[in-house]
Design a protein around this motif. Structure first.
Motif, PDB file in Angstrom:
ATOM      1  N   UNK A  62      23.400  42.493  34.815  1.00 57.53           N
ATOM      2  CA  UNK A  62      24.142  43.515  35.307  1.00 57.53           C
ATOM      3  C   UNK A  62      25.345  43.802  34.329  1.00 57.53           C
ATOM      4  N   UNK A  63      25.386  42.704  33.274  1.00 58.01           N
ATOM      5  CA  UNK A  63      26.708  42.758  32.344  1.00 58.01           C
ATOM      6  C   UNK A  63      26.566  44.062  31.262  1.00 58.01           C
ATOM      7  N   UNK A  64      27.564  44.670  30.899  1.00 59.92           N
ATOM      8  CA  UNK A  64      27.570  45.704  30.022  1.00 59.92           C
ATOM      9  C   UNK A  64      28.899  45.545  29.309  1.00 59.92           C
ATOM     10  N   UNK A  65      28.875  45.595  27.893  1.00 60.62           N
ATOM     11  CA  UNK A  65      30.059  45.563  27.164  1.00 60.62           C
ATOM     12  C   UNK A  65      30.357  47.058  26.886  1.00 60.62           C
ATOM     13  N   UNK A  66      31.730  47.491  26.951  1.00 57.78           N
ATOM     14  CA  UNK A  66      31.989  48.905  26.664  1.00 57.78           C
ATOM     15  C   UNK A  66      32.379  49.496  25.487  1.00 57.78           C
ATOM     16  N   UNK A  67      32.048  48.546  24.361  1.00 59.71           N
ATOM     17  CA  UNK A  67      32.010  48.849  23.010  1.00 59.71           C
ATOM     18  C   UNK A  67      30.933  48.788  22.188  1.00 59.71           C
ATOM     19  N   UNK A  68      30.670  49.599  21.270  1.00 58.28           N
ATOM     20  CA  UNK A  68      29.261  49.288  20.574  1.00 58.28           C
ATOM     21  C   UNK A  68      29.139  48.164  19.787  1.00 58.28           C
ATOM     22  N   UNK A  69      29.180  47.084  20.520  1.00 57.99           N
ATOM     23  CA  UNK A  69      28.948  45.635  19.767  1.00 57.99           C
ATOM     24  C   UNK A  69      27.676  44.936  20.733  1.00 57.99           C
ATOM     25  N   UNK A  70      27.533  43.827  19.842  1.00 60.77           N
ATOM     26  CA  UNK A  70      26.525  43.122  20.362  1.00 60.77           C
ATOM     27  C   UNK A  70      26.785  41.813  21.521  1.00 60.77           C
ATOM     28  N   UNK A  71      25.968  41.666  22.304  1.00 61.62           N
ATOM     29  CA  UNK A  71      26.121  40.682  23.352  1.00 61.62           C
ATOM     30  C   UNK A  71      24.730  39.992  23.647  1.00 61.62           C
ATOM     31  N   UNK A  72      24.772  38.664  24.327  1.00 63.46           N
ATOM     32  CA  UNK A  72      23.687  37.933  24.503  1.00 63.46           C
ATOM     33  C   UNK A  72      23.712  37.271  25.835  1.00 63.46           C
ATOM     34  N   UNK A  73      22.639  37.031  26.479  1.00 62.50           N
ATOM     35  CA  UNK A  73      22.405  36.149  27.720  1.00 62.50           C
ATOM     36  C   UNK A  73      21.841  34.755  27.232  1.00 62.50           C
ATOM     37  N   UNK A  74      22.225  33.571  27.492  1.00 63.12           N
ATOM     38  CA  UNK A  74      21.503  32.313  27.377  1.00 63.12           C
ATOM     39  C   UNK A  74      20.898  32.073  28.557  1.00 63.12           C
ATOM     40  N   UNK A  75      19.616  31.880  28.965  1.00 68.70           N
ATOM     41  CA  UNK A  75      19.003  31.322  30.134  1.00 68.70           C
ATOM     42  C   UNK A  75      18.305  30.168  29.883  1.00 68.70           C
ATOM     43  N   UNK A  76      18.962  29.008  30.308  1.00 65.67           N
ATOM     44  CA  UNK A  76      18.006  27.650  30.162  1.00 65.67           C
ATOM     45  C   UNK A  76      16.973  27.832  31.220  1.00 65.67           C
ATOM     46  N   UNK A  77      15.789  27.063  31.072  1.00 62.27           N
ATOM     47  CA  UNK A  77      14.674  26.891  32.116  1.00 62.27           C
ATOM     48  C   UNK A  77      15.308  26.353  33.528  1.00 62.27           C
ATOM     49  N   UNK A  78      16.357  25.260  33.333  1.00 67.23           N
ATOM     50  CA  UNK A  78      17.034  24.747  34.215  1.00 67.23           C
ATOM     51  C   UNK A  78      18.546  25.138  34.107  1.00 67.23           C
ATOM     52  N   UNK A  79      19.351  25.375  35.126  1.00 68.05           N
ATOM     53  CA  UNK A  79      20.672  25.439  35.123  1.00 68.05           C
ATOM     54  C   UNK A  79      21.060  26.901  35.022  1.00 68.05           C
ATOM     55  N   UNK A  80      22.325  26.987  34.688  1.00 68.46           N
ATOM     56  CA  UNK A  80      22.964  28.336  35.103  1.00 68.46           C
ATOM     57  C   UNK A  80      22.980  28.924  33.628  1.00 68.46           C
ATOM     58  N   UNK A  81      23.015  30.319  33.633  1.00 65.53           N
ATOM     59  CA  UNK A  81      23.021  31.216  32.498  1.00 65.53           C
ATOM     60  C   UNK A  81      24.514  31.472  31.991  1.00 65.53           C
ATOM     61  N   UNK A  82      24.561  31.684  30.666  1.00 71.09           N
ATOM     62  CA  UNK A  82      25.713  32.080  30.025  1.00 71.09           C
ATOM     63  C   UNK A  82      25.712  33.470  29.310  1.00 71.09           C
TER      64      UNK A  82
END
Length: 381
Positions: A62-82
């Protein structure tokens, strides 16, 4: 709509946990991890850029950057995302109010911060899935990641996230219904206003104001004036609309991350902007919608639609396309054209546009957001 992305997303920015509860995202995480297991992916990196292509990381966060820039999510198979975004750390407290993810990092370069995270978590030599990176990430960042992950096995995981995003949950459809309701209200409002003179910029201001008051996160408007020669869809300008002139408005609205799109043809007559309809065209559009059924090959639907348009004596204008999926982007996969190998599926949401030549006005357009159910297509706008 890709040509008029704003410089700042300045609309409503909330997370309504009743409309979109946290469990919805955990369900998506479970689905993604199930696919990761099938393909032997240890960690998945989901990248997005700007205000049209934020869907990959937003789908799970549900994350959204409010400027026209890049973003990413890192999802491990186990553990919490970043989550990692390009911007200043002062924005993190407000971001925490619109995402369930605990770890959020600000960075000037998401590729470098991503590598730092992978090193910290001892994930450098893992099987790493890329979603959105090949297509969307700026080349210098992609090159940096590729060079520094040379000992990792890189797996193209675009298809995983594309297919999961393609079929909407009931929660997602409800959000698209809310976006659609705003569009319906906008079209209703402008036909009730008495204009002494009609200026494109004034019309744009009315539409923006009303959309914002109804909670729109983003709004895009394109206008066409087909009685002029030449003509094309474009952003609105400080130009007067002449009495008895025809205009076409194509509007996209985003509400709580989700988009809807619709288009109508109007004529400015007797100080009012009146919807201009042709019964034969409305009937044709209805026939095309009825032919939009689950399990039908999209390219076959396109060919059948073109054939029906010709049989009814209309000349189709194909420069703007017949439509595409909508959801976390105004332009999602798949696209309605003669090359698409995907089939319609229950739960998909599409924009469906019909633009034809007209001897009296130059052109006419009907466009709506469509929801595919087991029984057939439903117009949401």
């Amino acid at each position: 709509m890709e040509t008029i992305q704003p410089n700042l997303k300045n609309g409503r920015n909330v997370w309504d946990r009743i409309n979109m509860p946290e469990e919805e995202f955990h369900r998506r995480i479970r689905n993604v991890r199930r696919e990761m297991k099938k393909e032997g992916i240890d960690v998945l990196i989901l990248y997005g850029y700007g205000f049209n292509e934020y869907g990959n990381y937003c789908y799970l966060s549900n994350f959204l950057v409010r400027l026209p820039r890049g973003a990413l999510m890192i999802l491990p198979f186990r553990g919490e995302p970043c989550l990692i975004f390009e911007g200043a750390s002062r924005g993190i407290p407000s971001f925490r109010k619109t995402t369930w993810v605990e770890e959020i990092r600000a960075s000037g370069d998401v590729s470098k911060e991503c590598l730092r995270y992978l090193e910290e978590k001892n994930l450098i030599n893992s099987n790493i899935g890329f979603a959105g990176i090949f297509e969307l990430m700026p080349y210098h960042q992609f090159e940096f990641l590729s060079e520094n992950l040379s000992h990792s096995k890189i797996i193209d995981a675009d298809h995983i996230i594309k297919r999961l995003r393609m079929v909407k949950s009931q929660r997602e459809v409800d959000q698209i219904r809310r976006s659609s309701r705003i569009i319906r209200n906008l079209f209703s409002i402008i036909t009730d206003i008495r204009f002494q003179t009609l200026n494109e910029r004034e019309l744009e201001a009315i539409l923006y104001r009303e959309a914002r008051l109804e909670g729109a996160e983003d709004i895009r408007i394109m206008i066409a004036r087909p009685m002029q020669v030449p003509w094309a869809f474009r952003p609105l300008e400080s130009m007067e609309v002449s009495p008895y002139e025809t205009i076409i408005l194509n509007i996209s609205v985003e509400y709580e991350r989700y988009w809807a799109e619709a288009a109508k043809t109007f004529i400015f007559r007797d100080l009012f902007l009146m919807e201009s309809k042709v019964e034969k065209l409305d009937i044709l559009y209805g026939k095309i919608i009825k032919n939009m059924k689950p399990d039908k090959l999209i390219s076959k639907f396109y060919e059948e639609s073109i054939s029906e348009i010709k049989n009814q004596g209309f000349s189709y204008i194909d420069e703007y396309g017949m439509g595409q999926a909508v959801g976390l982007s105004p332009n999602e996969f798949p696209i309605i054209n003669e090359r698409e190998i995907e089939v319609f599926k229950e739960g998909m949401t599409f924009s469906l546009r019909l633009l034809v030549k007209d001897d009296a006005t130059g052109a006419r357009m009907i466009g709506n957001t469509i929801y595919l159910t087991k029984k057939g297509a439903i117009i949401l706008t």
